[in-house]
Design an enzyme around this catalytic site. Structure first.
Site, PDB file in Angstrom:
ATOM      1  N   HIS A   1      78.218 -15.875 -83.145  1.00  0.00           N
ATOM      2  CA  HIS A   1      79.593 -16.379 -83.060  1.00  0.00           C
ATOM      3  C   HIS A   1      79.641 -17.687 -82.277  1.00  0.00           C
ATOM      4  O   HIS A   1      78.753 -17.999 -81.499  1.00  0.00           O
ATOM      5  CB  HIS A   1      80.512 -15.348 -82.397  1.00  0.00           C
TER       6      HIS A   1
ATOM      7  N   SER B   1      77.658 -13.503 -73.912  1.00  0.00           N
ATOM      8  CA  SER B   1      77.650 -12.102 -73.496  1.00  0.00           C
ATOM      9  C   SER B   1      77.548 -11.151 -74.676  1.00  0.00           C
ATOM     10  O   SER B   1      77.564  -9.949 -74.505  1.00  0.00           O
ATOM     11  CB  SER B   1      78.885 -11.796 -72.657  1.00  0.00           C
TER      12      SER B   1
ATOM     13  N   GLN C   1      82.829 -20.680 -80.654  1.00  0.00           N
ATOM     14  CA  GLN C   1      84.160 -20.720 -80.079  1.00  0.00           C
ATOM     15  C   GLN C   1      84.831 -22.053 -80.389  1.00  0.00           C
ATOM     16  O   GLN C   1      84.170 -23.034 -80.727  1.00  0.00           O
ATOM     17  CB  GLN C   1      84.100 -20.594 -78.560  1.00  0.00           C
TER      18      GLN C   1
ATOM     19  N   ASN D   1      77.625 -20.943 -77.746  1.00  0.00           N
ATOM     20  CA  ASN D   1      76.665 -20.616 -76.694  1.00  0.00           C
ATOM     21  C   ASN D   1      75.765 -19.537 -77.268  1.00  0.00           C
ATOM     22  O   ASN D   1      76.238 -18.451 -77.605  1.00  0.00           O
ATOM     23  CB  ASN D   1      77.362 -20.062 -75.450  1.00  0.00           C
TER      24      ASN D   1
ATOM     25  N   CYS E   1      79.772  -3.108 -80.453  1.00  0.00           N
ATOM     26  CA  CYS E   1      79.976  -4.570 -80.422  1.00  0.00           C
ATOM     27  C   CYS E   1      81.443  -4.915 -80.672  1.00  0.00           C
ATOM     28  O   CYS E   1      82.052  -4.429 -81.622  1.00  0.00           O
ATOM     29  CB  CYS E   1      79.091  -5.225 -81.493  1.00  0.00           C
TER      30      CYS E   1
ATOM     31  N   CYS F   1      81.681  -6.843 -84.358  1.00  0.00           N
ATOM     32  CA  CYS F   1      81.326  -6.288 -85.663  1.00  0.00           C
ATOM     33  C   CYS F   1      82.582  -5.893 -86.443  1.00  0.00           C
ATOM     34  O   CYS F   1      83.605  -5.531 -85.855  1.00  0.00           O
ATOM     35  CB  CYS F   1      80.415  -5.069 -85.486  1.00  0.00           C
TER      36      CYS F   1
ATOM     37  N   HIS G   1      75.360  -8.106 -87.426  1.00  0.00           N
ATOM     38  CA  HIS G   1      75.119  -8.176 -85.987  1.00  0.00           C
ATOM     39  C   HIS G   1      73.718  -8.706 -85.673  1.00  0.00           C
ATOM     40  O   HIS G   1      73.472  -9.247 -84.594  1.00  0.00           O
ATOM     41  CB  HIS G   1      75.296  -6.766 -85.401  1.00  0.00           C
TER      42      HIS G   1
ATOM     43  N   HIS H   1      76.036 -10.907 -81.182  1.00  0.00           N
ATOM     44  CA  HIS H   1      76.612 -11.056 -82.528  1.00  0.00           C
ATOM     45  C   HIS H   1      76.834 -12.556 -82.782  1.00  0.00           C
ATOM     46  O   HIS H   1      77.437 -13.239 -81.949  1.00  0.00           O
ATOM     47  CB  HIS H   1      77.931 -10.283 -82.623  1.00  0.00           C
TER      48      HIS H   1
HETATM   49  O1  LIG Z   1      83.818 -17.529 -73.349  1.00  0.00           O
HETATM   50  P1  LIG Z   1      82.635 -16.694 -72.987  1.00  0.00           P
HETATM   51  O2  LIG Z   1      81.603 -16.595 -74.061  1.00  0.00           O
HETATM   52  O3  LIG Z   1      83.014 -15.346 -72.437  1.00  0.00           O
HETATM   53  O4  LIG Z   1      81.941 -17.480 -71.761  1.00  0.00           O
HETATM   54  C1  LIG Z   1      80.911 -18.411 -71.855  1.00  0.00           C
HETATM   55  O5  LIG Z   1      81.349 -19.650 -72.423  1.00  0.00           O
HETATM   56  C2  LIG Z   1      82.358 -20.360 -71.695  1.00  0.00           C
HETATM   57  C3  LIG Z   1      82.602 -21.690 -72.368  1.00  0.00           C
HETATM   58  O6  LIG Z   1      81.447 -22.510 -72.363  1.00  0.00           O
HETATM   59  C4  LIG Z   1      81.979 -20.560 -70.217  1.00  0.00           C
HETATM   60  O7  LIG Z   1      83.087 -21.041 -69.513  1.00  0.00           O
HETATM   61  C5  LIG Z   1      81.496 -19.256 -69.572  1.00  0.00           C
HETATM   62  O8  LIG Z   1      81.007 -19.528 -68.265  1.00  0.00           O
HETATM   63  C6  LIG Z   1      80.401 -18.629 -70.442  1.00  0.00           C
HETATM   64  O9  LIG Z   1      79.970 -17.406 -69.872  1.00  0.00           O
END
Ligand SMILES: O=P(O)(O)O[C@H]1O[C@H](CO)[C@@H](O)[C@H](O)[C@H]1O
Ligand SMILES: O=P(O)(O)O[C@H]1O[C@H](CO)[C@@H](O)[C@H](O)[C@H]1O
Lengths: 350, 350
Positions: free
Chosen positions: B168, B163, B170, B155, B52, B55, B115, B166
């Site tokens: 998290h 993706s 942003q 997300n 990961c 981690c 994780h 873990h």
């Molecule tokens: O930034 P990450 O997690 O790689 O990406 C994810 O969040 C982003 C922000 O919402 C988007 O633009 C991406 O399409 C999504 O896959």
């Protein structure tokens, strides 16, 4: 510091049709992808499927029986989101809790009796048959006094919420003009008022001059990746002549429309050599009894795939809370589509 | 003809926060579903995963090594959509081809070294640690002269484009105020100007009176399905007190925020007994140096699932070309969430 270059540096672009912005991050297409993989659908389907609700002669979920149709076939959606006889009324509590009854019609259009085809695999004459149904439906529904907007669209592929691979589209026609065409009305009206020409007439002229985002052209139509495309391989299909709705097209223009639709969807299928998913639909003048000289008929294609048959673009966190965002530039997407062969990969292989 | 009833008849609802409308078709939840099924993710993950990127102690894709962190951990996104040193410039061809360079910062916030956890499985003190990071980050990034909006979000789940499981979130912080908070600014400012109170103060009072859409309440916060919810189980988390950003919360309010976040996400997980996917994020005042007394801090949760762990709502053809559309009413969704147990199903089982 380097000079600003829209093919390389992060920037926002303005959508002249809606008045909204999006974020473009060209450098970001290099990031690795460890996320969700889409499943690709079975490539081989039978020409007739006895369990399909849309095949000729079959019984639908609601109990009705499809006729043994040989071309297109239109029927009222058995599970329509809109109904003609909906009770009328409204709610308004302090301007904060507001609702209004909505009425309308939901229809399904089967494009072909053949369960195993999609638009790119149909011949131009058969696609012209679909265009003719769109014209008839717009005319019929749009002339009803309580229908002020007619939305014709197609969801293609499971990833776009399509629950039956039999080639078909839908119509949702309703009392109110929905948000997207309403925004386009505002933008087009402001432009028309100022310049006396349709926004898309002038936009098309710029695109034809720059040739950066044009994918396909024929005598009457152009398909391009719009400057403000949100989806990776989004396209806009435009008639060269300014018409406000599909009923104004000449026979030749309708043939040319069928032809460019075939050519564009073939390129889409050829991009990743799969039946390419998308949502697509026509935007035309509201049918609210006004003339709408500002409106310029067009068709949007919104395909979700980004890198391959199995990696899509997610419009999620930032996009839902902030602005739409894309990684590859519209110019790079147009170039890739332009360079693809005009013969469908399945046909090329045989 | 029957009397108009928003729990039964098709209607449009107005989103007082954005000024936009959506279509609600309550009768449509009965249609059969033969379309795409989502895959559910592995329920058992190790507390530490050597592969990961997030981690503690591991090496990331960009080559940096994570410290042996024990609480939260923040770092600059290795593949940020926004960069601080982006070249400045703009394009404007006839008002139709318009672009503007954009700059900003992208960060990743690890919620926990573990994780195998997610917010609903963390204790309130640990979630309070996440809230504290949001406060610090908003303060730090929002005070930079060239950062005028700070978007904090998460997300969760592969179906939301995440993706890495873990836990998290942003931050995307940038020069321009994105479209969604810009629309909310317009609506909130108009309301504040007219009434001298924040739009969400008055909205919350109506919701507390009606009690139709409230899911959870504590001393300082309320979680509800907004009247204008687009996603089936969308919620809005509101502080009772009118504050314009997260830095103005008292210690007690921050504890109560952590607590309602835990309680809400536990209900989400309990709904279909899976780790419930969503995109969620804070909306707060722009950091453009103005006071923005109209702004009322809130958090949106946008979960995609509709009927089960594997059937989602698709915002596709009509929704992309017309207006967002939902099948179950916000009132029915709120009732289902409200009736769920407050103990996480994994804990209840042990
Ligand atoms: O930034 P990450 O997690 O790689 O990406 C994810 O969040 C982003 C922000 O919402 C988007 O633009 C991406 O399409 C999504 O896959
Ligand atoms: O009408 P269908 O094909 O059953 O449903 C599909 O298209 C509709 C219109 O875009 C969407 O509301 C649904 O979410 C989608 O699954």
């Amino acid at each position: 510091m380097a000079e600003f270059d829209i093919t390389e540096h992060p920037h926002r672009r303005y959508n002249a049709l809606t008045g909204e912005w999006l974020l473009v991050s060209p450098h970001r297409s290099k990031r690795p992808w460890q996320g969700q993989q889409e499943t690709t659908e079975a490539e081989q389907r039978p020409a007739y499927d006895p369990t399909c609700y849309l095949c000729p002669g079959n019984t639908r979920a609601g109990g009705a029986v499809n006729p043994p149709y040989t071309g297109t076939f239109v029927f009222d959606n058995d599970f329509a989101a809109l109904t003609a006889d909906a009770p009328v009324g409204s709610v308004n509590v302090g301007g904060l809790l507001r609702a209004e009854a909505e009425s309308g019609v939901g229809r399904v259009i089967c494009f072909s009796p053949r369960h195993d085809l999609t638009l790119p695999e149909m011949d131009v004459a058969a696609i012209r048959g679909v265009v003719d149904v769109w014209v008839e439906q717009f005319q019929e529904l749009g002339s009803r006094p309580n229908i002020n907007y007619v939305q014709i669209f197609e969801n293609k592929g499971q990833v776009m919420g399509c629950s039956n691979p039999h080639p078909h589209g839908q119509i949702w026609a309703q009392r109110t003009v929905p948000g997207e065409p309403a925004k386009e009305t505002v933008q087009q009206a402001a432009y028309f008022q100022e310049h006396g020409r349709s926004l898309l007439t002038d936009y098309l002229a710029l695109e034809l001059k720059e040739q950066q985002r044009v994918v396909l052209e024929n005598a009457h139509w152009v398909a391009l990746v719009p400057y403000w495309a949100v989806w990776p391989f989004e396209t806009l299909v435009l008639p060269r002549r300014h018409v406000t709705d599909i009923t104004q097209l000449s026979g030749e223009e309708k043939d040319a429309f069928a032809s460019i639709l075939q050519q564009l969807t073939i390129r889409y299928d050829n991009l990743f050599q799969i039946s390419f998913p998308y949502s697509a639909g026509l935007h035309q003048r509201p049918t609210d009894g006004q003339e709408h000289p500002e409106w310029h008929l067009h068709m949007h294609f919104y395909p979700p795939l980004l890198r391959s048959a199995t990696v899509r673009k997610f419009m999620v966190g930032y996009e839902m809370l902030g602005d739409p965002q894309r990684d590859i530039t519209p110019e790079a997407a147009a170039q890739r589509l332009r360079e693809l062969p005009g013969v469908h990969y399945k046909q090329a292989a045989t």
